[in-house]
Design a protein around this motif. Structure first.
Motif, mmCIF file in Angstrom:
data_model
loop_
_atom_site.group_PDB
_atom_site.id
_atom_site.type_symbol
_atom_site.label_atom_id
_atom_site.label_comp_id
_atom_site.label_asym_id
_atom_site.label_seq_id
_atom_site.Cartn_x
_atom_site.Cartn_y
_atom_site.Cartn_z
ATOM 1 N N ASP A 197 3.264 48.886 65.990
ATOM 2 C CA ASP A 197 4.690 48.595 65.905
ATOM 3 C C ASP A 197 5.143 47.992 67.246
ATOM 4 O O ASP A 197 4.778 48.474 68.311
ATOM 5 N N VAL A 198 5.960 46.958 67.192
ATOM 6 C CA VAL A 198 6.402 46.298 68.427
ATOM 7 C C VAL A 198 7.153 47.259 69.343
ATOM 8 O O VAL A 198 7.091 47.135 70.575
ATOM 9 N N GLY A 225 -2.966 50.799 63.856
ATOM 10 C CA GLY A 225 -2.206 51.601 64.802
ATOM 11 C C GLY A 225 -0.748 51.761 64.436
ATOM 12 O O GLY A 225 -0.006 52.456 65.132
ATOM 13 N N ALA A 226 -0.305 51.119 63.362
ATOM 14 C CA ALA A 226 1.104 51.168 62.965
ATOM 15 C C ALA A 226 1.305 52.163 61.828
ATOM 16 O O ALA A 226 0.358 52.666 61.225
ATOM 17 N N GLY A 227 2.572 52.409 61.522
ATOM 18 C CA GLY A 227 2.897 53.309 60.425
ATOM 19 C C GLY A 227 2.552 54.757 60.744
ATOM 20 O O GLY A 227 2.070 55.092 61.834
ATOM 21 N N SER A 228 2.765 55.628 59.793
ATOM 22 C CA SER A 228 2.514 57.049 60.025
ATOM 23 C C SER A 228 1.020 57.344 60.213
ATOM 24 O O SER A 228 0.649 58.198 61.027
ATOM 25 N N ALA A 229 0.168 56.622 59.493
ATOM 26 C CA ALA A 229 -1.277 56.862 59.634
ATOM 27 C C ALA A 229 -1.750 56.525 61.041
ATOM 28 O O ALA A 229 -2.528 57.266 61.654
ATOM 29 N N SER A 288 -0.176 43.333 57.781
ATOM 30 C CA SER A 288 -0.103 44.313 56.693
ATOM 31 C C SER A 288 -0.586 45.663 57.189
ATOM 32 O O SER A 288 -1.141 45.787 58.292
ATOM 33 N N ALA A 289 -0.419 46.678 56.387
ATOM 34 C CA ALA A 289 -0.875 48.019 56.766
ATOM 35 C C ALA A 289 -2.378 48.036 57.021
ATOM 36 O O ALA A 289 -2.856 48.708 57.942
ATOM 37 N N GLY A 295 7.727 44.305 58.405
ATOM 38 C CA GLY A 295 7.154 43.255 59.247
ATOM 39 C C GLY A 295 7.141 43.526 60.735
ATOM 40 O O GLY A 295 6.907 42.616 61.536
ATOM 41 N N TRP A 296 7.339 44.794 61.156
ATOM 42 C CA TRP A 296 7.388 45.105 62.577
ATOM 43 C C TRP A 296 6.027 45.469 63.157
ATOM 44 O O TRP A 296 5.926 45.737 64.364
ATOM 45 N N ALA A 297 4.995 45.490 62.335
ATOM 46 C CA ALA A 297 3.637 45.728 62.836
ATOM 47 C C ALA A 297 3.010 44.386 63.195
ATOM 48 O O ALA A 297 2.941 43.487 62.350
ATOM 49 N N LYS A 298 2.534 44.250 64.433
ATOM 50 C CA LYS A 298 1.984 42.974 64.894
ATOM 51 C C LYS A 298 0.826 43.227 65.858
ATOM 52 O O LYS A 298 0.616 44.352 66.303
#
Length: 519
Positions: free
Chosen positions: A251-252, A160-164, A154-155, A214-217
């Motif tokens: 993000d992968v 380290g994922a997403g715009s933030a 999840s966010a 679901g691409w954040a891992k």
């Protein structure tokens, strides 16, 4: 870098042959990085985290070094279970000396690993010219399998994922660049920052959508060629990041980007493009628009890490080499963030005409990095049947209805890639005028340039090429090729017919000249 504790006793102990049981035949070899000391002794490697504190990595206390060493063991056993053995304590004896795993006070903890030859590192292979396309494709398969097997986060779980996450990384990069004007010219950094933040603003919705999809891992986090080796002949990912979830829970595609960036900075864009296309062998191109930002950010991070590594070196020659790598990395970062309009290229020709050889060489020459997406009908057909690219298919896989499905999927994927900003090479026989026209129609709808090339080769020359194929995705035989020749290709109209009977390099030059015409 701030050194927080004196580790001289531990370093002296690990540097002695008689500290180990069994005693190695030679003195342990010491390798220093900005974050650790590694001692190679016999058939083992022992990794001690440096007592240092960076803004992004804090090993400043023994408790933190212990905790992060345990985390490193757990995380890296996901990809290299045979490489990571366990944790050893350095303890103080009643006489005040150090030993492994005694009853006394724990002074340091080290990670014990299986030692492998330096020649097994992909970085070493890249340097000595033994890194092959086949090995790169196997490595890309391994990276993709690792990403696919990891659980989505999840966010809240993936800082380290997403715009933030990307905003935080970019801000840290520019803060560190600003703090070191001797290594990073302020004028260049300012130009780079302008381009980066413009791109970031445009991609913000997509970056956040990828987390929701679901691409954040929990990824490797430090996926360059020095952290990939051959163990028992298989590409093995090791030394993944454990010390900062901002760098590992990502993000992968950001994880993949470091691997690609390292190849590009080493001037192996051919291998970077191979890895890129192999990773996306089954499509899933929807996030490609993020890749230039991810690649550029990885190159920028590499630039600042090379500076930190240089400062840890005692030899001036090593320091100079690392600083040169830092400069090349920053130049690559600035180039990779540039906005380039995509284009569609169609390649047609009967089996054995050299389409795929040409497409592979051409793809690596196109921008943006790491080059064009190579859509090959033979490979797509194999994947539709759940087969490896080189596995032979039954005759039913070549029915006209299956071929129509393959061509439709190629067009669908091409549209996705082109909208993401990357060039596409569509590689198929393309002997039907309606299939060639469909490509041109797609280009017109997207308002991009289209170039179509038909490769003319005498039948006997194509027969010879087919006879000498090994490990190729095409199942076409000489008989299939001669049936294609007898049927013909119809009017080529705006497609350009070129003589492709000569060496592949000659055909490539002809096509490159055609692509630059009227640019």
């Amino acid at each position: 870098m701030e050194q927080t504790e004196d580790q001289s006793a531990a370093l002296e102990f690990l540097a002695r042959r008689d500290s180990y049981d069994p005693m190695p035949g030679d003195d342990p070899e010491h390798i220093a990085t900005h974050g650790s000391h590694v001692f190679l002794a016999g058939n083992r490697a022992y990794k001690l985290k440096r007592a240092v504190c960076f803004p992004y990595m804090d090993y400043g206390s023994l408790e933190r070094r212990r905790r992060f060493t345990e985390a490193e063991l757990e995380l890296n056993r996901r990809t290299a279970p045979d490489l990571y053995i366990g944790i050893r304590r350095l303890t103080r004896t009643p006489e005040g000396t150090l030993t492994f795993d005694g009853d006394g006070e724990t002074v340091e903890v080290v990670l014990e690993m299986r030692r492998f030859s330096k020649d097994a590192l992909l970085a070493r292979m890249a340097e000595n010219g033994t890194l092959t396309p086949a090995l790169i494709e196997r490595t890309a398969d391994r990276i993709r399998a690792f990403h696919d097997s990891a659980d989505s986060l999840s966010a809240d779980q993936a800082p380290g994922a997403g715009s933030a996450g990307m905003h935080a990384v970019l801000e840290e990069n520019f803060e560190e660049f600003g703090a070191q004007p001797k290594h990073f010219a302020p004028e260049s950094v300012a130009t780079y920052a302008r381009d980066v933040w413009t791109t970031f603003k445009r991609l913000t919705p997509l970056l956040d959508r990828r987390v929701a999809e679901g691409w954040a891992k929990h990824c490797h986090g430090d996926l360059h060629l020095r952290n990939i080796c051959l163990i028992d002949g298989e590409p093995t990912l090791f030394d993944g990041l454990e010390f900062n979830s901002l760098f590992a829970c990502i993000d992968v595609l950001y994880d993949l980007a470091y691997f690609l960036s390292d190849l590009i900075v080493r001037e192996r864009t051919d291998l970077a493009n191979r890895a890129f296309n192999r990773y996306f062998v089954d499509g899933a191109y929807e996030g490609l628009a993020c890749l230039p930002l991810f690649l550029s950010t990885r190159s920028a991070i590499r630039a600042k890490i090379m500076v930190s590594a240089a400062e840890a070196q005692e030899e001036e020659s090593e320091r100079a080499t690392l600083l040169a790598q830092s400069r090349r990395s920053l130049a690559a970062a600035m180039e990779q963030i540039t906005d380039i309009r995509p284009r569609l290229i169609g390649l047609g020709g009967f089996s054995g005409s050299g389409k795929s050889t040409l497409a592979g060489a051409l793809a690596a020459r196109l921008q943006p990095a790491p080059g064009a997406v190579h859509l090959r009908s033979d490979v797509i057909r194999k994947r539709l049947y759940g087969s490896a690219p080189t596995a032979p298919l039954p005759a039913e896989a070549y029915r006209s209805d299956v071929s129509a499905r393959v061509y439709a999927l190629m067009l669908e994927r091409a549209e996705t890639v082109l909208k993401a900003g990357y060039p596409v090479i569509m590689d198929a026989v393309n002997d039907r005028p309606e299939d060639r026209e469909a490509m041109q129609t797609l280009a017109r709808l997207l308002d991009i340039r289209f170039d179509g090339f038909w490769l003319d080769v005498p039948p006997n020359a194509m027969a010879s090429r087919i006879a000498h194929r090994h490990g190729d995705a095409s199942d076409a035989t000489e008989s299939v090729m001669r049936k294609q020749v007898a049927q013909g290709h119809g009017p080529l109209r705006s497609w350009t017919a070129i003589d492709a009977s000569g060496p592949p390099e000659s055909t490539l030059r002809t096509v490159l000249a055609g692509l630059t015409a009227d640019d």
